[in-house]
Design a protein around this motif. Structure first.
Motif, PDB file in Angstrom:
ATOM      1  N   ILE A 122       0.825  -1.211   0.000  1.00 34.59           N
ATOM      2  CA  ILE A 122       0.000   0.000   0.000  1.00 34.59           C
ATOM      3  C   ILE A 122       0.860   1.261   0.000  1.00 34.59           C
ATOM      4  CG2 ILE A 122      -1.812   1.248   1.262  1.00 34.59           C
ATOM      5  CD1 ILE A 122      -2.757  -1.397   2.355  1.00 34.59           C
ATOM      6  N   TRP A 147     -10.339  -8.546  -1.373  1.00 40.08           N
ATOM      7  CA  TRP A 147     -10.597  -7.103  -1.407  1.00 40.08           C
ATOM      8  C   TRP A 147      -9.281  -6.338  -1.247  1.00 40.08           C
ATOM      9  CZ3 TRP A 147     -14.855  -4.619   2.194  1.00 40.08           C
ATOM     10  CH2 TRP A 147     -14.954  -3.260   1.930  1.00 40.08           C
ATOM     11  N   ALA A 148      -8.457  -6.779  -0.309  1.00 39.99           N
ATOM     12  CA  ALA A 148      -7.164  -6.127  -0.070  1.00 39.99           C
ATOM     13  C   ALA A 148      -6.235  -6.273  -1.272  1.00 39.99           C
ATOM     14  CB  ALA A 148      -6.510  -6.705   1.171  1.00 39.99           C
ATOM     15  N   PHE A 164      -7.999  -3.989  -4.290  1.00 38.29           N
ATOM     16  CA  PHE A 164      -8.050  -2.549  -4.024  1.00 38.29           C
ATOM     17  C   PHE A 164      -7.032  -2.169  -2.936  1.00 38.29           C
ATOM     18  CE2 PHE A 164     -12.401  -3.932  -5.154  1.00 38.29           C
ATOM     19  CZ  PHE A 164     -12.549  -3.227  -6.350  1.00 38.29           C
ATOM     20  N   SER A 224      -5.448   0.150  -1.151  1.00 40.63           N
ATOM     21  CA  SER A 224      -5.338   1.522  -0.649  1.00 40.63           C
ATOM     22  C   SER A 224      -5.528   1.500   0.863  1.00 40.63           C
ATOM     23  CB  SER A 224      -6.375   2.432  -1.298  1.00 40.63           C
ATOM     24  OG  SER A 224      -7.685   2.051  -0.914  1.00 40.63           O
ATOM     25  N   ILE A 244      -7.584   3.134   3.045  1.00 40.69           N
ATOM     26  CA  ILE A 244      -8.966   3.007   3.547  1.00 40.69           C
ATOM     27  C   ILE A 244      -9.558   1.657   3.156  1.00 40.69           C
ATOM     28  CG2 ILE A 244     -11.304   3.931   3.388  1.00 40.69           C
ATOM     29  CD1 ILE A 244     -10.115   6.701   3.019  1.00 40.69           C
ATOM     30  N   SER A 245      -9.366   1.262   1.910  1.00 47.01           N
ATOM     31  CA  SER A 245      -9.928   0.000   1.430  1.00 47.01           C
ATOM     32  C   SER A 245      -9.375  -1.192   2.202  1.00 47.01           C
ATOM     33  CB  SER A 245      -9.622  -0.159  -0.060  1.00 47.01           C
ATOM     34  OG  SER A 245     -10.126  -1.392  -0.541  1.00 47.01           O
ATOM     35  N   CYS A 246      -8.057  -1.233   2.407  1.00 45.26           N
ATOM     36  CA  CYS A 246      -7.448  -2.371   3.099  1.00 45.26           C
ATOM     37  C   CYS A 246      -7.749  -2.360   4.596  1.00 45.26           C
ATOM     38  CB  CYS A 246      -5.947  -2.372   2.867  1.00 45.26           C
ATOM     39  SG  CYS A 246      -5.496  -2.967   1.224  1.00 45.26           S
ATOM     40  N   THR A 247      -7.947  -1.182   5.166  1.00 48.90           N
ATOM     41  CA  THR A 247      -8.352  -1.122   6.573  1.00 48.90           C
ATOM     42  C   THR A 247      -9.703  -1.810   6.760  1.00 48.90           C
ATOM     43  OG1 THR A 247      -7.156   0.949   6.951  1.00 48.90           O
ATOM     44  CG2 THR A 247      -8.918   0.406   8.502  1.00 48.90           C
ATOM     45  N   LEU A 248     -10.644  -1.496   5.877  1.00 42.77           N
ATOM     46  CA  LEU A 248     -11.964  -2.136   5.930  1.00 42.77           C
ATOM     47  C   LEU A 248     -11.860  -3.626   5.609  1.00 42.77           C
ATOM     48  CD1 LEU A 248     -14.086   0.617   4.126  1.00 42.77           C
ATOM     49  CD2 LEU A 248     -13.980   0.148   6.579  1.00 42.77           C
ATOM     50  N   ALA A 249     -11.008  -3.976   4.655  1.00 43.33           N
ATOM     51  CA  ALA A 249     -10.843  -5.377   4.269  1.00 43.33           C
ATOM     52  C   ALA A 249     -10.270  -6.203   5.421  1.00 43.33           C
ATOM     53  CB  ALA A 249      -9.919  -5.473   3.054  1.00 43.33           C
TER      54      ALA A 249
END
Length: 412
Positions: free
Chosen positions: A265, A316-317, A320, A322, A324-329
């Motif tokens: 990231i 997902w990680a 995508f 990024s 924010i995306s990987c934090t949620l993933a």
């Protein structure tokens, strides 16, 4: 399953005075038993997190390279693996209550030896013992959790494992305080031993000790004996495989989530820890909430959902990458991982062919290999391809969990 009554609790707890004091504070005896069991789970997690928090200091003190440290850390799983054929038999023979008490005290005491180690060989031997007796503690305390669960009408096993996860935060925070005060590891570990000793003193008498005369009144730990190497319940193998997939996913998040944020990231230095933190918060929260989900949708649907969550989060990680995306993933992966071990351990403890202590030994023996092998496999795949591809490979484990659970013709 009937609720535990006050008369029964007087038979399974020895400290009546201590019990009355808590009743005056408004706590029921039933809740006190749950709290005591949760504290033993907390004690285990606190010990492990305390050791992990001082690894960098010990590495510096002993002038270890990354390769040296990696090899040294194998001493803990080596001790655990060698203890597995014995731990179930010991818990079955002497009872999970006694082994939990002595196991947790010894587990925390051996940390002091690690803190006093002045050579690599001394530390390796200390960590081997730490892992060896830690396995006895792990099997005994998890057996206590299963027996306590069987005494209650509502799911509670998830919150016990949530206590272990919560101890991870507490132990890391306590370690940070010790480091900021410039206290040496052996001083830190002596304080950990004192804290764990207090946990044992104030909660040991409330652990459940099943009576063997009336088998209908409570679960028994005296089912037909079985060898670790002769498994009469094939479902335990499948439970172990499911846990293997879950713990492999958990292991790579422990060891590689920060690296993923840093190398893939390209997150700023102050945000590198965000991936690990988001995963841990989600996993701890998920374990405290898993009992509610088990009651609402049932353990089988929860396990299938958890497997899907693990795979979805990892892919997902990968797709995508990024912040924010990987934090949620990673939070999604944390939720999925949270439910696998407590749900499967509870199911294994209900085996009609194998006593709880040995059943948990068999399942944990298979599943622990996932926690041990997952992180190194990630490294090998990443070295040959890239870290993104290695996360994609591990994502298959979540799919396997969902498929296996959906096809098993058993009641969890």
């Amino acid at each position: 399953m009937p609720l535990v009554n006050y008369r029964y609790l007087e038979q399974i707890t020895s400290n009546v005075t201590f019990k009355k004091k808590f009743l005056k504070l408004g706590l029921s005896s039933q809740n006190r038993v749950k709290v005591a069991t949760a504290f033993f789970f907390f004690g285990m997690g606190f010990c492990f997190a305390s050791w992990a928090s001082r690894i960098p200091d010990i590495k510096t003190f002993l002038h270890l390279s990354e390769a040296d440290l990696g090899s040294l850390l194998f001493a803990i799983p080596a001790g655990q693996i060698l203890a597995m054929p014995l731990s179930g038999k010991v818990v079955t023979k002497y009872g999970s209550k006694k082994v939990s008490i002595f196991g947790l005290l010894l587990y925390s005491f051996l940390l002091i030896f690690a803190g006093f180690s002045n050579t690599v060989y001394q530390l390796a031997f200390s960590l081997f013992l730490f892992g060896f007796f830690g396995n006895f503690c792990n099997i005994a305390v998890n057996t206590q959790g299963v027996i306590t669960q069987q005494l209650l009408s509502k799911p509670i096993i998830g919150s016990f494992h949530g206590s272990w996860s919560l101890a991870g935060f507490t132990g890391a925070l306590f370690g940070l305080i010790m480091i900021s005060l410039h206290l040496k590891p052996f001083i830190h570990f002596i304080l950990v031993f004192l804290i764990v000793s207090l946990i044992v003193i104030f909660n040991a008498s409330w652990l459940v000790k099943p009576k063997r005369k009336n088998k209908k009144e409570i679960p028994t730990e005296t089912k037909p004996k079985i060898s670790f190497f002769k498994i009469s319940d094939p479902n335990l193998i499948w439970f172990g495989v499911i846990c293997f997939c879950g713990m492999a996913s958990e292991g790579i998040m422990f060891d590689w989530s920060g690296v993923y944020f840093k190398d893939i990231i390209k997150a700023p230095q102050n945000l590198v820890i965000l991936g690990y933190t988001s995963f841990m918060i989600s996993m701890a929260s998920g374990r405290f909430l898993s009992d509610i989900f088990v009651e609402k949708i049932g353990p089988k649907k929860l396990l299938i959902t958890s497997g899907i969550a693990i795979s979805t989060g990892l892919y997902w990680a990968v797709i995508f990458p990024s912040v924010i995306s990987c934090t949620l993933a990673f939070m999604l992966v944390g939720f999925g991982v949270a439910n696998v071990v407590p749900t499967i351990f509870n199911a294994a403890g209900k085996s009609e062919k194998v006593e709880p202590g040995m059943a948990l030994t068999i399942v944990s023996g298979i599943s622990f290999l996932g926690f041990l092998m997952g992180p190194p496999v990630i490294g090998y795949i990443a070295e040959a391809t890239s870290l993104k591809y290695s996360f994609a490979v591990i994502g298959i484990f979540g799919i396997l969990i969902a498929l296996i659970v959906s096809r098993l013709k058993i009641k969890f």
